[in-house]
Design a protein around this motif. Structure first.
Motif, PDB file in Angstrom:
ATOM      1  N   ILE A 177      -2.811  -5.103   6.823  1.00 40.20           N
ATOM      2  CA  ILE A 177      -1.974  -4.581   7.904  1.00 40.20           C
ATOM      3  C   ILE A 177      -2.121  -5.436   9.149  1.00 40.20           C
ATOM      4  CG2 ILE A 177      -1.667  -2.628   9.480  1.00 40.20           C
ATOM      5  CD1 ILE A 177      -2.226  -0.790   7.156  1.00 40.20           C
ATOM      6  N   CYS A 178      -3.326  -5.971   9.341  1.00 46.07           N
ATOM      7  CA  CYS A 178      -3.567  -6.865  10.468  1.00 46.07           C
ATOM      8  C   CYS A 178      -2.710  -8.132  10.339  1.00 46.07           C
ATOM      9  CB  CYS A 178      -5.045  -7.227  10.511  1.00 46.07           C
ATOM     10  SG  CYS A 178      -5.476  -8.351  11.828  1.00 46.07           S
ATOM     11  N   LEU A 193       0.133  -8.349   8.679  1.00 47.18           N
ATOM     12  CA  LEU A 193       1.510  -7.918   8.906  1.00 47.18           C
ATOM     13  C   LEU A 193       1.798  -7.785  10.398  1.00 47.18           C
ATOM     14  CD1 LEU A 193       4.136  -7.032   7.531  1.00 47.18           C
ATOM     15  CD2 LEU A 193       3.261  -4.686   7.529  1.00 47.18           C
ATOM     16  N   LEU A 194       0.788  -7.323  11.144  1.00 49.83           N
ATOM     17  CA  LEU A 194       0.926  -7.223  12.596  1.00 49.83           C
ATOM     18  C   LEU A 194       1.101  -8.606  13.226  1.00 49.83           C
ATOM     19  CD1 LEU A 194       0.773  -5.865  15.347  1.00 49.83           C
ATOM     20  CD2 LEU A 194      -1.712  -5.733  15.104  1.00 49.83           C
ATOM     21  N   CYS A 230       2.483  -1.080  12.870  1.00 46.86           N
ATOM     22  CA  CYS A 230       1.196  -1.535  12.335  1.00 46.86           C
ATOM     23  C   CYS A 230       0.040  -1.085  13.220  1.00 46.86           C
ATOM     24  CB  CYS A 230       1.195  -3.060  12.213  1.00 46.86           C
ATOM     25  SG  CYS A 230       2.322  -3.705  10.956  1.00 46.86           S
ATOM     26  N   LYS A 279      -3.081   1.379  12.258  1.00 45.24           N
ATOM     27  CA  LYS A 279      -4.473   0.963  12.490  1.00 45.24           C
ATOM     28  C   LYS A 279      -5.251   2.016  13.267  1.00 45.24           C
ATOM     29  CE  LYS A 279      -5.867  -2.913  13.836  1.00 45.24           C
ATOM     30  NZ  LYS A 279      -6.078  -4.131  14.634  1.00 45.24           N
ATOM     31  N   TYR A 321       1.436   2.093   4.188  1.00 48.90           N
ATOM     32  CA  TYR A 321       2.616   1.245   4.003  1.00 48.90           C
ATOM     33  C   TYR A 321       3.904   2.065   3.981  1.00 48.90           C
ATOM     34  CZ  TYR A 321      -0.862  -2.276   3.023  1.00 48.90           C
ATOM     35  OH  TYR A 321      -1.914  -3.138   3.148  1.00 48.90           O
ATOM     36  N   ILE A 343       4.640   2.716   7.702  1.00 48.26           N
ATOM     37  CA  ILE A 343       5.208   1.510   8.337  1.00 48.26           C
ATOM     38  C   ILE A 343       6.658   1.311   7.900  1.00 48.26           C
ATOM     39  CG2 ILE A 343       5.072  -1.006   8.418  1.00 48.26           C
ATOM     40  CD1 ILE A 343       2.041  -0.742   8.244  1.00 48.26           C
TER      41      ILE A 343
END
Length: 773
Positions: free
Chosen positions: A491-492, A494-495, A535, A539, A564, A567
């Motif tokens: 996710i990081c 994706l951010l 994202c 988190k 996911y 998001i």
């Protein structure tokens, strides 16, 4: 079918090429608009070479009929290959060509032929024009001479029907206004005429020997004036005159040759009434400059090949894109006359084919098209036009004065309007001068690429994108460290991906607005920043979930927590908003009328403030949720202090966009896009620094803190601190679980907290009771 033929021609002018491209642009615009229903206009371009014989040979291709049965019904007879002709520019060519075309009743619409003889519809029934006849121009010149008390003048003209008609009308009106002509020089029409050189010499002699003649009226053609100036300016007595140019050469700077305007003197010109040329400018600036892509237009293809050769020889310092700039520089305001001709034909076709099948059995015939054109009312730039009974369109004239703006630049569009009565300026495109004596053209302004403020913003944009990439590399290189795992793994990344595109969206806000650019700039920003906030929200939600102390609440949250899916749903919500915006009322470039009095602001109009507000409000809602979750976890262990930084980055976002609203509404100039660029950059930098730069610092320079034992020690201290709060009446259970903090693929054991020592119930109050686990 689009095609063009090229004949041998020694003279090539970019201005005439531009006029043909204006016709092409107008035809394509009409076809795309669908105003002709299932019909489309085509074009066939030939070059007259400014020569009557060549023009007649080329015009024959417009008249080749297919063999047909003479007894066939009139409506079913095959039409000529061409149903209407636009051009030529010079009157003598139009006079010859229209006689030929009239054999098959093919209407001809000229955008420059002004000879008064063409008003005679018994001789020229098929001829029409989108310009006024020469008598109007002669009256304008007489008015200039009278107003300035120039009563002793010279006259130069070309030996053609148009030239002799102009001389006749000047003599007639001059006699009525006490204006005398010291000499009248008639130059041969054909350049290869052996007498041309002698006539030029005689004209030079007339000008230099008549010392009292300082004003000369010229109805000659541009190439005649070029030859005349070459000889005349060699003699100092021929310099410093006042020249009044007819529309034949009033915009043709090539007549100066190697001489400067200061050598010639003062040049006043008569041009057809100015029009809006912005759409032609945009069309030519976006023109494909590859010659091989224009094989159906040999004129344009050859021009582009010439430009390529110049670039290869090093004669031009810029890429071949400057070929389109060369075309743009040759756009004259009178180019609208070409568009008027095309729109007149299109309106006549639309009127005739509204209730009939013009594609098959009821094909159009030239005669009925000619009649319909004479009766058609057609619109352009908010005005309605119609041919008069003589087939003329009197759009009026402007008087210009040539001005040397720099050693290499000559402005031939400086308009002069000192009328006795007030003439209102077109407030959309013009403004009145300080003396209220003329209308000046408004300058179109936008934030240019080479503007210093724009360059600074682009530099910060590039830096932000570069830092985002560097952070991504650092995180991948230290993927298995606790700091990276605590940042919620994939996710990081994706951010970081969404943050990179947020920076990239800033580049869409500068330069001259285009349709695709206006549609993309808000959408790219909206989608990328929505993904970014989504994202961050996931988190913060995951970290809070790990430290949630109420077991029942935690069980519910764990069931709902699908990162996911969350998001994706948040992102799809913004996709829906943007899709509806583009489909129903998409942004588009617009010339804003509310800019400065002397300027027209060219900017992207969001078109729908509701859609624009909905996009920003949706991001704001997600950010508010994110802020609330993060604020709840602001006192988490130091190793898991993302919540503090998320809270801070969201505060930066709120402050920026709250300020943005009123500033954006009240800030109306070319730097308006810069306001949004600044806000986007601050928001993106806030997230980049708060979320990643501190972690990179730990990864690179505080490696002892980036260990499993350091993280566990931090959590243990937090746990014991929570237990200690019990004696103050704020009990927090030390039973913690870090399940779910790390990427499942990289899971580590949760921290083990040493159980506190147990003593009897009568022990000191600062020791935990035995009943606690």
């Amino acid at each position: 079918m689009n095609s063009s033929e090229d004949r041998a021609c020694n003279r090539f002018t970019v201005a005439r090429l531009v006029q043909s491209l204006i016709m092409v642009q107008t035809v394509e615009e009409i076809n795309k608009s669908g105003e002709l229903g299932n019909l489309t206009l085509g074009y066939h371009i030939v070059d007259s070479c400014a020569d009557v014989t060549t023009a007649l040979k080329n015009a024959m291709s417009f008249m080749k009929r297919n063999t047909a049965d003479p007894s066939m019904d009139g409506e079913k007879k095959p039409s000529p290959p061409v149903l209407a002709v636009i051009g030529g520019y010079y009157s003598e060519i139009s006079i010859a060509v229209t006689r030929l075309l009239n054999l098959e009743n093919i209407p001809q619409v000229s955008y420059g032929s002004t000879c008064g003889q063409l008003c005679d519809k018994t001789r020229f029934p098929s001829f029409m024009r989108t310009v006024p006849e020469d008598d109007h121009q002669v009256r304008a010149i007489i008015s200039i001479l009278t107003r300035n008390q120039w009563t002793w003048v010279g006259l130069v003209a070309t030996d053609s029907e148009a030239g002799r008609y102009a001389v006749e009308r000047l003599q007639e009106h001059g006699k009525n206004n006490n204006i005398c002509f010291a000499f009248i020089s008639i130059l041969p029409e054909v350049l290869v005429d052996k007498s041309l050189e002698d006539c030029i010499s005689d004209t030079v002699k007339s000008i230099t020997e008549n010392r009292n003649v300082n004003v000369i009226v010229s109805f000659a053609k541009a190439y005649h004036m070029l030859d005349l100036f070459r000889s005349l300016l060699k003699d100092p007595r021929g310099r410093g005159k006042v020249w009044i140019a007819s529309d034949n050469w009033s915009e043709s700077t090539k007549v100066l040759g190697e001489w400067s305007l200061s050598d010639v003197g003062t040049v006043f010109g008569i041009i057809f009434k100015s029009g809006n040329t912005e759409r032609y400018r945009e069309y030519l600036q976006n023109l494909d400059v590859d010659p091989d892509h224009h094989k159906n237009n040999t004129f344009l293809s050859k021009y582009l090949k010439i430009k390529q050769k110049e670039q290869a020889r090093g004669e031009t310092g810029k890429p071949n894109a400057n070929a389109s700039e060369g075309l743009v520089q040759k756009i004259y305001p009178s180019g609208v006359n070409v568009e008027l001709a095309v729109r007149a034909i299109a309106k006549a076709v639309a009127d005739l084919c509204v209730n009939r099948d013009c594609r098959t059995t009821q094909r159009l015939q030239p005669l009925e098209l000619r009649v319909a054109m004479r009766e058609a009312k057609f619109d352009m730039d908010g005005k309605t036009y119609m041919f008069d009974r003589r087939g003329d369109l009197n759009i009026g004239y402007d008087v210009i004065q040539w001005k040397q703006t720099s050693p290499s630049q000559l402005d031939v569009h400086y308009i002069i309007a000192d009328a006795a009565e007030c003439h209102p300026c077109n407030t959309t495109t013009e403004y009145s001068s300080l003396g209220r004596d003329r209308c000046l053209r408004k300058m179109v302004v936008f934030m240019k690429w080479d503007d210093i403020y724009h360059e600074i913003l682009l530099a910060f944009t590039a830096l932000g994108a570069l830092l985002t990439v560097i952070v991504g590399i650092i995180f991948l290189a230290h993927w298995n460290t606790p700091v990276v795992r605590a940042s919620v793994g994939p996710i990081c990344l994706l951010l970081l991906f969404s943050l990179f595109f947020t920076f990239a969206s800033v580049t869409l806000f500068g330069g001259k607005p285009k349709l695709w650019q206006c549609q993309a700039q808000q959408v790219v920003f909206g989608l990328s920043f929505t993904l970014c906030i989504s994202c961050i929200m996931v988190k913060s939600f995951k970290i809070i979930l790990a430290f949630e102390f109420d077991p029942s609440v935690k069980r519910v949250l764990k069931k709902l927590y699908k990162p996911y899916i969350i998001i994706a749903l948040c992102f799809l919500g913004q996709v829906l908003i943007c899709a509806l915006w583009l489909a129903l009322k998409s942004p588009e470039p617009e010339l804003d009328k509310t800019a400065e009095r002397t300027e027209r602001l060219y900017t992207c109009n969001e078109t729908s403030l509701v859609a624009f507000g909905a996009m920003l409000s949706y991001i704001g809602l997600l950010a508010l949720i994110c802020f609330g979750i993060a604020f709840k976890g602001r006192k988490l262990p130091q190793s898991y202090n993302d919540a503090k930084f998320i809270t801070f980055s969201m505060l930066i976002y709120f402050i920026c966009w709250i300020i943005f609203g009123p500033v954006y509404v009240s800030f109306k100039n070319q730097y308006c896009p810069a306001v949004e660029m600044v806000v986007i950059l601050i928001s993106a930098y806030g997230i980049l620094f708060c979320q990643f730069i501190t972690k990179c610092y730990i990864i690179l320079f505080k490696q002892k803190a980036n260990t499993k034992s350091a993280f566990l020690r931090d959590v243990r201290n937090f746990s014991l601190g929570s237990v200690k709060d019990e004696k103050d009446g704020d009990f927090v259970s030390p039973s913690l679980s870090l399940e779910g903090i790390q990427n499942p693929a990289l899971d580590v054991e949760p921290p083990v907290i040493d159980p506190p020592r147990c003593q009897s119930q009568h022990s000191s109050s600062d020791v935990l009771p035995c009943s606690l686990p």
